[in-house]
Design an enzyme around this catalytic site. Sequence first.
Site, PDB file in Angstrom:
ATOM      1  N   GLU A 137       0.839  -1.202   0.000  1.00 12.96           N
ATOM      2  CA  GLU A 137       0.000   0.000   0.000  1.00 12.96           C
ATOM      3  C   GLU A 137       0.875   1.254   0.000  1.00 12.96           C
ATOM      4  OE1 GLU A 137      -3.959   1.323   2.372  1.00 12.96           O
ATOM      5  OE2 GLU A 137      -2.238   0.888   3.654  1.00 12.96           O
ATOM      6  N   LYS A 186      -8.546   3.342  -2.760  1.00 12.59           N
ATOM      7  CA  LYS A 186      -9.109   2.786  -1.535  1.00 12.59           C
ATOM      8  C   LYS A 186     -10.467   3.426  -1.276  1.00 12.59           C
ATOM      9  CE  LYS A 186      -7.617   1.728   3.210  1.00 12.59           C
ATOM     10  NZ  LYS A 186      -6.472   1.852   4.146  1.00 12.59           N
ATOM     11  N   CYS A 228      -5.119  -2.837   2.655  1.00 10.19           N
ATOM     12  CA  CYS A 228      -5.141  -2.761   4.116  1.00 10.19           C
ATOM     13  C   CYS A 228      -6.485  -3.192   4.707  1.00 10.19           C
ATOM     14  CB  CYS A 228      -4.757  -1.336   4.522  1.00 10.19           C
ATOM     15  SG  CYS A 228      -4.233  -1.128   6.232  1.00 10.19           S
TER      16      CYS A 228
END
Length: 366
Positions: free
Chosen positions: A48, A131, A165
């Site tokens: 990430e 995200k 994540c």
Amino acid sequence: MVEYTNTFKVAAVQAQPVWFDAAKTVDKTVSIIAEAARNGCELVAFPEVFIPGYPYHIWVDSPLAGMAKFAVRYHENSLTMDSPHVQRLLDAARDHNIAVVVGISERDGGSLYMTQLVIDADGQLVARRRKLKPTHVERSVYGEGNGSDISVYDMPFARLGALNCWEHFQTLTKYAMYSMHEQVHVASWPGMSLYQPEVPAFGVDAQLTATRMYALEGQTFVVCTTQVVTPEAHEFFCDNDEQRKLIGRGGGFARIIGPDGRDLATPLAEDEEGILYADIDLSAITLAKQAADPVGHYSRPDVLSLNFNQRHTTPVNTAISTIHATHTLVPQSGALDGVRELNGADEQRALPSTHSDETDRATASI
């Protein structure tokens, strides 16, 4: 038609970036891409926001103090989609004939996004997915994605998806991904060393549990890739021992996991940099799905179902009068993707976007 007969090799990266230095981190990324290709891989996956690194300062100081010290530098080292840095990543994938999933901090105008670039072996950008919901204090740095960022992509070797994540804690997001018959999933993480051992939810064991469960629930291969926290990170982010304790050390847990939950490569130490390699045989998915397919024979859509809006949305839709306009609206470089231009009452034309028509679907019910 989804096929389950292919075999190929993948690579999962466990590494630290050159903190908040986009150029040097891209250099490191390109070098790793080349190494994975030399070892016969068709896919290499990065953590990430690997470029230019995860902003650990937001977890160890007040927002004002962190902004004063790091905000401008982080913004300047985040990547625009038309930057030479992104082009270097595309070129590296093409030159080494390998697909790449790499996490970047994407800069779009004044905002930043936690973005994963999906690049094919021809160096073409397959997807730029953001995200959907940054976690906790990440929202002081990054904006949100939208429904078009939840998707699975047809690659020559497999149907490929990716999440960042704690998106792996989002049950509905995961179910939407499973419904698209994902075969290989890239799970991109920072180094999870924060607040240990006082906050187990932020530690390696919790994140690894979520990652392994993704493989088991979705009957998919998972390529898990993480950053690591090293003494260099302490030197960069920390002013005192208290901050060093809060950030911790290590936090790496790169894995390659089969659809039955087993590790397919020997893990590295939590503070070690390196690359994991494993051979993938998609036929293993068919064996796993014989027991449980949560979007097929093991589902009950008459009782439980998911509403999934995969439409790409933007904050501005611009209307132009063709009668009174004295000039043509031309989208500026870096303008919002998908801003719509309306000529007259009935005509609507979408401006150029990095998203395909497929990602502009109407609300779907699964």
